[in-house]
Design an enzyme around this catalytic site. Structure first.
Site, PDB file in Angstrom:
ATOM      1  CG  ASP A   1      34.800  21.652 -10.705  1.00  0.00           C
ATOM      2  OD1 ASP A   1      34.883  20.902 -11.700  1.00  0.00           O
ATOM      3  OD2 ASP A   1      35.648  22.534 -10.458  1.00  0.00           O
TER       4      ASP A   1
ATOM      5  CG  HIS B   1      31.494  13.335 -16.527  1.00  0.00           C
ATOM      6  ND1 HIS B   1      31.724  14.468 -15.771  1.00  0.00           N
ATOM      7  CD2 HIS B   1      32.379  13.401 -17.559  1.00  0.00           C
ATOM      8  CE1 HIS B   1      32.692  15.177 -16.333  1.00  0.00           C
ATOM      9  NE2 HIS B   1      33.111  14.556 -17.414  1.00  0.00           N
TER      10      HIS B   1
ATOM     11  CG  LEU C   1      13.683  20.543  -5.002  1.00  0.00           C
ATOM     12  CD1 LEU C   1      14.325  21.358  -3.895  1.00  0.00           C
ATOM     13  CD2 LEU C   1      14.526  19.314  -5.283  1.00  0.00           C
TER      14      LEU C   1
END
Ligand code: IPE
Ligand code: IPE
Ligand code: MG
Length: 255
Positions: A34, A51, A145
């Site tokens: 965020d 972004h 991962l």
């Protein structure tokens, strides 16, 4: 004796080593990324630049998590509520997976990362869905991962859909109400197969869950930082994990 790894903080925090024990690395870290918009606004830039820079932070976080030995990394990229934003911003966000994967997919493959995605894919534009599907397909046999993107994800929608599927099975006579267990619910959630997050990180100083993994976060440790997501780096992850290792997880019992 527990072997301790010292990871040094950079810049102004250089005085304090962050002690990380290799024996207690969170298996699953979930992140509410965020503050992209506010990061950009602070610099007098349009929100989309935030972004764009947030995408670089995803890369940094993935590499840092992999180096630390975290096995699952879930990134909240777009919520079922984010459609409320202006059309242009939504469009930009929907283009990001394509761009991110065009730049990063080869390196992710090299690092043996497996990409997954959870959320309502049907409502995504075809170019977003295609980019994600390709990344999932090309990395499906990787064993490193697991990088799980929550894309058009909402915790309430996930639970609603799960209840609906249970209801249908009961109606069809293939499931008895008494057979509904916590494990059955787990297996029917979008995160099915993933362990619950051990650690939740939220950036930008907001201290709320914003409809993220409502069921799965039941006993997760929560860690918040004022840093905006585009600023997030390895040091933040180390701080979060070090703090996680200082917590006592009781699950309602006594320690
Ligand atoms: C997080 O940053 C990215 C998404 C929610 C898609 P924001 O866009 O929410 O940035 P702020 O919170 O408005 O600063
Ligand atoms: C949560 O951030 C969603 C994502 C990070 C994808 P928001 O910015 O949408 O959350 P609120 O609106 O501040 O609760
Ligand atoms: Mg926000």
């Amino acid at each position: 004796m527990i072997k301790r790894v010292q990871a040094w903080l950079g810049r102004k925090d250089r005085q304090q080593p962050v002690e990380i024990s290799p024996d207690n690395i969170p298996l699953h870290v979930a992140v509410i990324m965020d503050g992209n918009g506010r990061w950009a606004k602070r610099r007098g830039l349009p929100r989309i630049v935030g972004h764009q820079n947030g995408m670089k932070a995803v890369k940094r976080a993935t590499i840092a998590a992999d180096e630390l030995g975290i096995k699952y990394l879930t990134m909240y990229a777009f919520s079922t509520e984010n459609w409320k934003r202006p059309k242009d911003e939504v469009e930009f966000l929907m283009r990001l997976p394509e761009e991110f994967l065009a730049i990063e997919l080869d390196e992710l493959i090299e690092k043996n990362v497996q990409v997954r995605v959870m959320g309502d894919a049907e409502a995504l534009p075809s170019y977003t869905r295609k980019a994600m599907e390709e990344a999932v397909a090309r990395t499906q046999n990787n064993t490193g991962l697991i990088l799980n993107f929550a894309l058009n994800y909402g915790g309430r929608k996930e639970i609603t859909d799960c209840m609906r599927s249970l209801g249908k099975d009961i109606e069809a006579g293939v499931l008895k109400p008494e057979d509904i267990t916590s494990e059955v619910i787990d297996s029917r959630l979008l995160s099915g197969g993933l362990p619950d997050p051990d650690l939740l990180i939220r950036t930008s100083g907001e201290m709320r869950i914003s409809n993220f993994m409502l069921w799965q976060l039941a006993y997760s440790e929560l860690w918040f930082t004022d840093a905006y997501w585009p600023e997030f780096n390895k040091e933040h992850l180390l701080q979060a994990v070090a703090e996680y290792q200082r917590r006592t997880r009781r699950y309602g019992g006594l320690k």
